[in-house]
Motif scaffolding. Structure first.
Motif, mmCIF file in Angstrom:
data_model
loop_
_atom_site.group_PDB
_atom_site.id
_atom_site.type_symbol
_atom_site.label_atom_id
_atom_site.label_comp_id
_atom_site.label_asym_id
_atom_site.label_seq_id
_atom_site.Cartn_x
_atom_site.Cartn_y
_atom_site.Cartn_z
ATOM 1 N N GLN A 370 -35.755 20.288 -29.111
ATOM 2 C CA GLN A 370 -36.321 21.610 -29.405
ATOM 3 C C GLN A 370 -35.609 22.707 -28.626
ATOM 4 N N LEU A 371 -35.256 22.442 -27.389
ATOM 5 C CA LEU A 371 -34.566 23.454 -26.583
ATOM 6 C C LEU A 371 -33.187 23.768 -27.152
ATOM 7 N N LEU A 372 -32.454 22.752 -27.585
ATOM 8 C CA LEU A 372 -31.133 22.997 -28.164
ATOM 9 C C LEU A 372 -31.243 23.793 -29.466
ATOM 10 N N ASP A 373 -32.282 23.516 -30.268
ATOM 11 C CA ASP A 373 -32.492 24.278 -31.501
ATOM 12 C C ASP A 373 -32.816 25.739 -31.196
ATOM 13 N N ALA A 374 -33.589 25.952 -30.121
ATOM 14 C CA ALA A 374 -34.075 27.302 -29.805
ATOM 15 C C ALA A 374 -33.091 28.115 -28.976
ATOM 16 N N MET A 375 -32.041 27.470 -28.443
ATOM 17 C CA MET A 375 -31.121 28.173 -27.540
ATOM 18 C C MET A 375 -29.665 28.018 -28.002
ATOM 19 N N PRO A 376 -29.316 28.569 -29.166
ATOM 20 C CA PRO A 376 -27.910 28.497 -29.597
ATOM 21 C C PRO A 376 -26.999 29.155 -28.553
ATOM 22 N N GLY A 377 -25.886 28.514 -28.286
ATOM 23 C CA GLY A 377 -24.925 29.096 -27.349
ATOM 24 C C GLY A 377 -25.417 29.148 -25.918
ATOM 25 N N VAL A 378 -26.311 28.255 -25.529
ATOM 26 C CA VAL A 378 -26.867 28.309 -24.172
ATOM 27 C C VAL A 378 -25.742 28.224 -23.134
ATOM 28 N N ARG A 379 -25.856 29.073 -22.103
ATOM 29 C CA ARG A 379 -24.803 29.171 -21.088
ATOM 30 C C ARG A 379 -25.430 29.676 -19.788
ATOM 31 N N PRO A 380 -24.786 29.436 -18.656
ATOM 32 C CA PRO A 380 -25.310 29.960 -17.387
ATOM 33 C C PRO A 380 -25.397 31.481 -17.406
ATOM 34 N N ALA A 381 -26.470 32.009 -16.837
ATOM 35 C CA ALA A 381 -26.663 33.457 -16.748
ATOM 36 C C ALA A 381 -26.264 33.939 -15.356
ATOM 37 N N ASP A 382 -26.215 35.249 -15.159
ATOM 38 C CA ASP A 382 -25.984 35.790 -13.823
ATOM 39 C C ASP A 382 -27.071 35.265 -12.892
ATOM 40 N N GLY A 383 -26.657 34.801 -11.735
ATOM 41 C CA GLY A 383 -27.636 34.244 -10.792
ATOM 42 C C GLY A 383 -27.885 32.766 -10.985
ATOM 43 N N TYR A 384 -27.186 32.172 -11.950
ATOM 44 C CA TYR A 384 -27.339 30.733 -12.194
ATOM 45 C C TYR A 384 -26.944 29.957 -10.949
ATOM 46 N N ASP A 385 -27.826 29.076 -10.493
ATOM 47 C CA ASP A 385 -27.538 28.261 -9.312
ATOM 48 C C ASP A 385 -28.190 26.894 -9.501
ATOM 49 N N PRO A 386 -27.400 25.884 -9.871
ATOM 50 C CA PRO A 386 -27.968 24.562 -10.166
ATOM 51 C C PRO A 386 -28.218 23.706 -8.922
ATOM 52 N N ALA A 387 -28.148 24.335 -7.734
ATOM 53 C CA ALA A 387 -28.322 23.562 -6.499
ATOM 54 C C ALA A 387 -29.630 22.780 -6.537
ATOM 55 N N GLU A 388 -29.557 21.519 -6.126
ATOM 56 C CA GLU A 388 -30.742 20.668 -6.114
ATOM 57 C C GLU A 388 -31.496 20.823 -4.804
ATOM 58 N N GLN A 389 -32.771 20.506 -4.854
ATOM 59 C CA GLN A 389 -33.579 20.489 -3.637
ATOM 60 C C GLN A 389 -34.447 19.238 -3.641
ATOM 61 N N GLY A 390 -34.827 18.816 -2.444
ATOM 62 C CA GLY A 390 -35.676 17.644 -2.319
ATOM 63 C C GLY A 390 -34.935 16.483 -1.697
ATOM 64 N N VAL A 391 -35.687 15.566 -1.105
ATOM 65 C CA VAL A 391 -35.113 14.385 -0.468
ATOM 66 C C VAL A 391 -35.640 13.120 -1.145
ATOM 67 N N PHE A 392 -36.947 12.947 -1.153
ATOM 68 C CA PHE A 392 -37.555 11.780 -1.790
ATOM 69 C C PHE A 392 -37.445 11.894 -3.309
ATOM 70 N N THR A 393 -37.866 13.037 -3.830
ATOM 71 C CA THR A 393 -37.581 13.401 -5.221
ATOM 72 C C THR A 393 -36.662 14.607 -5.180
ATOM 73 N N ARG A 394 -35.840 14.766 -6.216
ATOM 74 C CA ARG A 394 -34.792 15.784 -6.143
ATOM 75 C C ARG A 394 -34.451 16.317 -7.524
ATOM 76 N N GLY A 395 -34.215 17.630 -7.604
ATOM 77 C CA GLY A 395 -33.815 18.241 -8.858
ATOM 78 C C GLY A 395 -33.458 19.692 -8.643
ATOM 79 N N PRO A 396 -32.898 20.352 -9.666
ATOM 80 C CA PRO A 396 -32.532 21.764 -9.541
ATOM 81 C C PRO A 396 -33.747 22.638 -9.242
ATOM 82 N N LYS A 397 -33.558 23.601 -8.360
ATOM 83 C CA LYS A 397 -34.633 24.541 -8.031
ATOM 84 C C LYS A 397 -34.777 25.584 -9.126
ATOM 85 N N SER A 398 -33.659 25.914 -9.769
ATOM 86 C CA SER A 398 -33.652 26.978 -10.773
ATOM 87 C C SER A 398 -32.469 26.765 -11.711
#
Length: 413
Positions: A370-398
């Motif tokens: 559904q996200l791919l259908d709804a977001m044609p041409g999806v790309r990083p925006a200004d301020g995009y920061d895929p840095a992960e956070q967490g130790v036991f569980t972990r994933g992108p903050k934003s």
């Protein structure tokens, strides 16, 4: 056991910022390490972690959950063994597979994904974490239980406290106290609902749990409450981070993103590779039932063992070019990635393999489509920061992204 030299501690900020250099050093130089702060032995090689998960309790048990999870969940599937475990698992498993999953749960997943996406699809931009991933699995699970939507925000607060309690490797007393408070509040919320549901059965998971019976065994109100608590914690936290991690990995590899967009049959491969490359859960604990010989030395009987999934899933002894995200790799089997025969270790293995793996697969498949259908041409925006956070569980903050705006489903542009 080899001495460790200049390897950041797993509770250090350096490790939290990027655990992978530490994982590499541990695998290569200290595959068995006594970690004083957590009073546990760290194991990091694929063969050792897989063995700890697959062993049928002659060498490793899940007794650690008595202190790591029971204070906030009650006694759950995680710490049961033998016939008690197989019976309890048989009571809950049917809701997460086959016709039950397709006919009852899939419509709930599709509806929740659509409603969240309709909130931003015309805007042309969104933070995929705060705008979608962090809400989606909680809404799905709460709807599966037939809980009133007015309580979703409160449920989200409890689940985050449960996750923090389980992941409290440093023993922070405030974190522990918050988890226990959340447990009391969740019980006060859920137990009256369970009691009422027994008298007024519906077509939902809570009703199914109230009536489930295997070999004359049924679940008590406390059993059901404990399972609800566990599913919220394990199901929401992992799916949230899996969806965000999958998009982060694809955005970092535009050719693979385009391949998935063109062939949605590749979503399973992208999800499986995300579970290997950037697993939502980076460590799971076990207890040694007896003295255990590992590739790095001997673990004494009765020890807590921290199995470093994040390290094992990038073991070059198991995977080619393990630090490269590659949905086309030939040493990871997508068809078994969501079963106890999985090649990766993100869902554990053996008898304690994640009971909700197929639910997670359905959630990720549906939402990514559904996200791919709804977001044609999806790309990083200004301020995009895929840095992960967490130790036991972990994933992108934003994950701030832009895309070509699309009309809501059913709307005429």
């Amino acid at each position: 056991m080899t001495a460790v030299h200049n390897v950041p501690d797993i509770l250090s900020q350096e490790f939290a910022d990027n655990p992978y250099p530490t994982y590499s050093a541990l695998r290569e130089n200290t595959p068995l390490l006594w970690h004083e702060a957590t009073q546990s032995y760290l194991i990091s090689r694929y063969e050792d972690v897989a063995r700890a998960f697959k062993d049928k309790e002659s060498l490793f048990t899940t007794d650690n959950y008595a202190w790591q999870a029971e204070p906030v969940h009650g006694k759950t599937l995680l710490q049961l063994s033998g016939r008690e475990h197989s019976t309890r698992r048989a009571l809950v498993a049917p809701a997460f597979r086959g016709n039950e999953l397709r006919e009852k749960v899939l419509p709930v997943i599709e509806r929740n994904a659509r409603e969240l996406i309709d909130g931003f699809r015309a805007a042309g931009s969104v933070d995929l974490v705060s705008g979608f991933a962090s809400h989606f699995p909680i809404s799905v699970i709460a709807d599966m239980f037939g809980l009133d939507r007015s309580g979703h925000e409160q449920i989200g607060g409890w689940y985050r406290a449960f996750v923090a309690f389980t992941a409290n490797l440093s023993g922070d007393p405030e974190c522990a106290a918050a988890g226990v408070r959340a447990q009391a509040e969740f019980a006060a919320y859920m137990l009256p609902i369970i009691s009422d549901r027994r008298k007024n059965l519906g077509d939902d998971l809570l009703s199914a749990l109230c009536t489930a019976e295997v070999d004359g065994v049924r679940m008590s109100d406390e059993d059901i409450k404990a399972f609800c608590s566990l599913l919220l914690t394990a199901g929401a936290e992992t799916t949230d981070k899996a969806i965000a991690g999958l998009f982060s990995n694809l955005l970092a590899n535009p050719d693979q993103l385009e391949a998935v967009r063109e062939d949605r049959g590749l979503i399973d491969r992208a999800f499986a590779e995300t579970l290997r490359y950037s697993p939502p859960v980076h460590m799971i604990m076990r207890q040694s039932a007896t003295e255990v010989l590992t590739s790095g030395g001997t673990i004494p009987a009765g020890s807590t063992v921290t199995c470093l999934i994040g390290a094992a899933n990038r073991d070059p002894g198991r995977y080619k070019a393990p630090d490269r995200f590659d949905i086309f790799r030939d040493d990871l089997t997508a068809t078994t990635a969501f079963s106890a025969a999985a090649d990766h270790l993100a869902f554990a293995l053996g008898r304690h393999f994640c009971v909700g793996a197929l639910l997670a697969k359905a959630e990720v498949e549906t939402s990514v489509n559904q996200l791919l259908d709804a977001m044609p041409g999806v790309r990083p925006a200004d301020g995009y920061d895929p840095a992960e956070q967490g130790v036991f569980t972990r994933g992108p903050k934003s994950l701030l992204v832009e895309f070509t705006p699309t009309p809501a489903a059913g709307c005429v542009p």
